[in-house]
Design a protein around this motif. Structure first.
Motif, short mmCIF file in Angstrom:
data_model
loop_
_atom_site.label_atom_id
_atom_site.label_comp_id
_atom_site.label_asym_id
_atom_site.label_seq_id
_atom_site.Cartn_x
_atom_site.Cartn_y
_atom_site.Cartn_z
N GLU A 157 44.55 38.67 32.22
CA GLU A 157 44.17 39.71 31.24
C GLU A 157 45.02 39.69 29.98
O GLU A 157 44.55 40.08 28.92
CB GLU A 157 44.24 41.08 31.92
CG GLU A 157 42.96 41.37 32.69
CD GLU A 157 42.96 42.76 33.29
OE1 GLU A 157 44.06 43.22 33.67
OE2 GLU A 157 41.89 43.36 33.37
N ASP A 216 36.56 34.96 41.53
CA ASP A 216 36.11 36.36 41.56
C ASP A 216 36.87 37.19 40.53
O ASP A 216 37.64 36.67 39.74
CB ASP A 216 36.30 36.92 42.97
CG ASP A 216 37.71 36.66 43.48
OD1 ASP A 216 38.60 36.37 42.65
OD2 ASP A 216 37.92 36.72 44.71
N ASP A 217 36.63 38.51 40.55
CA ASP A 217 37.30 39.39 39.59
C ASP A 217 38.82 39.32 39.71
O ASP A 217 39.53 39.35 38.70
CB ASP A 217 36.86 40.85 39.81
CG ASP A 217 35.44 41.08 39.31
OD1 ASP A 217 34.86 40.14 38.70
OD2 ASP A 217 34.89 42.16 39.52
N SER A 218 39.31 39.18 40.96
CA SER A 218 40.78 39.21 41.09
C SER A 218 41.40 37.95 40.46
O SER A 218 42.53 37.99 39.99
CB SER A 218 41.19 39.35 42.56
OG SER A 218 40.78 38.21 43.27
N SER A 220 32.57 36.25 36.63
CA SER A 220 33.18 37.59 36.58
C SER A 220 33.00 38.18 35.18
O SER A 220 33.24 37.50 34.17
CB SER A 220 34.68 37.51 36.92
OG SER A 220 35.33 38.70 36.48
N GLU A 221 32.63 39.47 35.14
CA GLU A 221 32.43 40.11 33.83
C GLU A 221 33.75 40.35 33.11
O GLU A 221 33.77 40.61 31.92
CB GLU A 221 31.69 41.43 34.00
CG GLU A 221 30.23 41.21 34.40
CD GLU A 221 29.44 42.50 34.36
OE1 GLU A 221 30.06 43.57 34.15
OE2 GLU A 221 28.22 42.43 34.55
N LEU A 222 34.83 40.31 33.86
CA LEU A 222 36.14 40.57 33.25
C LEU A 222 36.48 39.57 32.15
O LEU A 222 37.23 39.88 31.22
CB LEU A 222 37.24 40.53 34.32
CG LEU A 222 37.22 41.65 35.34
CD1 LEU A 222 38.35 41.49 36.33
CD2 LEU A 222 37.30 43.01 34.65
N TRP A 223 35.92 38.37 32.23
CA TRP A 223 36.24 37.35 31.24
C TRP A 223 35.88 37.79 29.83
O TRP A 223 36.47 37.34 28.85
CB TRP A 223 35.53 36.02 31.57
CG TRP A 223 36.13 35.31 32.75
CD1 TRP A 223 35.55 35.13 33.96
CD2 TRP A 223 37.42 34.71 32.84
NE1 TRP A 223 36.38 34.45 34.80
CE2 TRP A 223 37.55 34.17 34.14
CE3 TRP A 223 38.48 34.56 31.94
CZ2 TRP A 223 38.70 33.51 34.56
CZ3 TRP A 223 39.62 33.90 32.35
CH2 TRP A 223 39.73 33.39 33.66
N GLN A 235 41.37 38.72 36.68
CA GLN A 235 42.35 39.74 36.38
C GLN A 235 43.76 39.18 36.09
O GLN A 235 44.52 39.76 35.33
CB GLN A 235 42.46 40.70 37.58
CG GLN A 235 42.34 42.14 37.18
CD GLN A 235 41.92 42.99 38.38
OE1 GLN A 235 41.86 42.50 39.51
NE2 GLN A 235 41.63 44.26 38.15
#
Lengths: 285, 285, 285, 285
Positions: free
Chosen positions: B92, B84-86, B108-111, B89
């Protein structure tokens, strides 16, 4: 069909099963005995020893004919066949082919007057088995090493039939091969094959895998002490082999038993090689 | 020591263990996570994901990073790491190297804003793996065939990286090799290697062993119908492979699964190949 | 017989003679022109260019079609065939196959409206020629070295088609092979073939023989200075090659010209490769 | 320096020149005689026979020592050295090494009381020469065939030392190899090398190239009649060889003389092999 060209195959392991099938496919009548627990044997007619003796002019005994010298080598039956005079008597009028027959001969004086042939003395069988052994050892190395054989640094101890075949196979797979031998002509041939010739006392590198083919203690504590815990040693020479097992244990070096590989890994081709050796012996009689 | 050259290896199979050890032997600080049940891992310091994130500038994820797209691929831990996002994160500020990353990116879009590299796109890793696969397939064939590979009649379907390596290895072991390809230049190269070039529609002989490397149904009922019950088929292409399994079953032909061989048979060399690919990517950045 | 499947072979060297004979043996009508001084050509009917133009639907020009761009490449005739508009006009209704056609195209604008095909762009011909070149280079090395190739220490510069074939051939003859390349995947493949991968800047050993396949100055004064006067250098790249000839002369190192080997050493197989390339192009039209 | 470790090299061809240089590079004092027209000999001190006799404890005669039995084999001098008693007398206190010494022994009874050694009986020299011969024969085939060896169909007649080496070399270059032998174990080994075993009477195919290694008429009119005018035959067995030359002429088949190849093509390696054989003999004394 003549009794003379009827084959009776008695005992032995999977090789004898393939041998029996292959002779049958060549068009000869074949009967088997003492193989009842072998897989795939049901397609061949099974007889008692007495019946084999009556029906078959050619009898094929196992390889080895006997292990300890007291009983026939019959892993695929629960029966124990004792090697006494009454056993030998069954074959008084037969041609008997077997492998490693010395201990069997010692079990009864009657064998002296029976026509017997030891197919395990045949050079073509030795050569064929050497290539089977080398190939099976290569398969064992691929499976047992955590790394790849391709590009690996290998030592072959001995340049007899099996050592030669190993040098060729390993080089054919892109390994780097050192090979130990004593005779100067062997050292010349090793170099010519694109391998690195060594005297036994010159073993000083650390190898990824070592194949021993010499039935004398050539891999003593000293050369073993130069190996790492990741070195794999494959013992191909017959018992007690050429590796100092105690030293290897102490040094934490893994030694894998590669004895009797052809029968274990390639029973079909092994059986066919035995068949060809027997056919050649029959022609030469 | 700088955080930037500290490696954190998270999850994966035996390849990642060897990868971690090999990087450590090169003199870099290495921490591992999610590998606690792996053999031999105790010599490397283990951290939580959070700690890895704090201490390590370079993070290495498994091959594949995830199987189904929901959890990290961590066979050597009981923990389930959700993608998931966490999770994203945590990385980062890291350089993240992983294999087959598409499904992980989708989780996850954070990637999108993290520096990631897919080592499984590297040609040198593909080439290395192709040779490992070919060698392992050869080992499998030696073990699974009742006969010998030496002198056997083999078919290799496909002349990509793995097909090429197989042609060389099989020829190096003294087998007779036919190889199927479509492109005329491949047919020319096959002939030049001492093998027999074939179009797929020309498969008509009965082989001792067939290696499929093509991820498209090239071994259909027709060519399979020409094989015997003793023919061994080894499927090397990724699921669903190139062999008509239904037809093979009907015909009584044995198909052995040879998928993902490098990780299973040569985890050490596989891990080292991944390491070299990552080093090369780091140099090129 | 239809004009469309009648072949006219014009000019060229021994390869074109074998090409003409091989097409004729396949059952097609074949006429030749500008080959009258070639050995063995008398068994094929010879025509003037005008007659070829009238009778033949398929015309095959030499490899290369022209050397300097002004005349057709016709070593086996005393005639000079100028590449002007009137030459091009002869082939307005033909399919014209030739090798390295750029300079010929430049000689007349008429070629723009003629159906032309350059067989020297075909990958299967390139692959076939690479193996011929490697084999011929091996033959040259055997003949020119005072020592043996078997067991010799060899350097192959470059891992393109010819470099790959050389690595295989030299290893097949029991030589020790180092190979230079730039790409990491090539270095991986070189190692997998049982050879030693090197970057160009790492050439530091003294070799028995060096094969250059790279058309860029990779064998500069520095690596040459590490060689001995007994080192043999074989230049296989097209002019001006990759060897610093001046430096080699100064250092007393012998450089042998191995350019254009397939046509010189294996004209028959070369001609057959051209034929197959043309047949493949005809099928694909 | 002691007279005992001073070498005198007398006569012979380019092999003896390299032999002399190589011994000198090993640090021993070396004098030469009867080699004045050899290229590169000027770097070694030259003496008369008388002086050699006085200064050198070890004398090396040519291979063969004599051709016709009357004169020493000295192609690199205009002098004729007669093999009479006065010649033998020169070496009464020397260790004399030579090749094929029978005819020399026959020329004077004095040899009976001189310490002589025939290096041409050494197995390591035979093995080394066999590989040199095979390699040189391969070079000859590459040069003489209009087609390529790669992919060609080859016959090797005989599976002695040279036949074995040829099978390996030809297979290593991607040729298809049939090999004739008589012994069943040789047929087994040929098959294991990836070649096709044949009995001599079974030669029925048309080959691109045939290598004869058997010094008995095995390539009679019948097998020759199955070849084409494009077949190349290379005769490697010593005079009169194994090819029916009359029949070959009648059939228009080209026979190339490949006798004595090692000395002609690889004098350096040949000379070094002789040196190693002599060193081994000296150690064993």
């Amino acid at each position: 069909m003549s009794r003379n060209s009827t084959f009776g195959i008695i005992g032995g392991d999977a090789r004898q099963v393939y041998l029996a099938k292959s002779i049958s496919q060549d068009g000869y009548p074949v009967f088997v005995s003492c193989l009842e627990k072998a897989e795939g044997i049901e397609e061949l007619p099974s007889l008692s020893l007495k019946e084999i003796s009556e029906k078959c002019g050619i009898v094929i005994l196992p390889l080895p004919a006997t292990k300890e010298g007291k009983y026939l080598n019959t892993p695929f039956t629960d029966e124990k066949i004792e090697l006494d005079d009454s056993f030998a008597q069954l074959f008084e009028n037969q041609s008997v082919y077997g492998g490693m027959m010395e201990k069997l001969y010692a079990a009864s004086e009657l064998w002296e007057s029976i026509r017997t042939y030891d197919y395990y003395t045949r050079e073509e069988l030795m050569v064929g088995n050497a290539f089977l052994t080398a190939e099976a050892a290569v398969g064992l190395a691929i499976e047992e090493m955590e790394g790849a054989l391709n590009g690996a640094s290998c030592l072959v101890a001995g340049f007899g039939r099996i050592g030669k075949a190993l040098c060729l196979d390993l080089r054919g797979l892109g390994a780097k091969v050192d090979c130990c031998a004593r005779k100067t002509e062997d050292l010349a041939a090793i170099r010519a094959l694109g391998c690195e010739p060594l005297q036994y006392r010159q073993i000083s590198k650390c190898y990824d895998v070592i194949f021993n083919t010499v039935p004398a203690k050539v891999l003593t504590a000293l050369p073993l002490s130069r190996q790492s815990r990741e070195t794999l040693v494959i013992e191909l020479a017959s018992f007690p082999g050429g590796v100092d097992i105690e030293a290897a244990k102490r040094l934490g070096i893994r030694v894998v038993n590669g004895q009797s590989l052809p029968g274990r890994i390639s029973p079909k081709t092994s059986g066919e090689f035995i068949k060809e050796a027997i056919y050649n012996m029959m022609e030469e009689v």
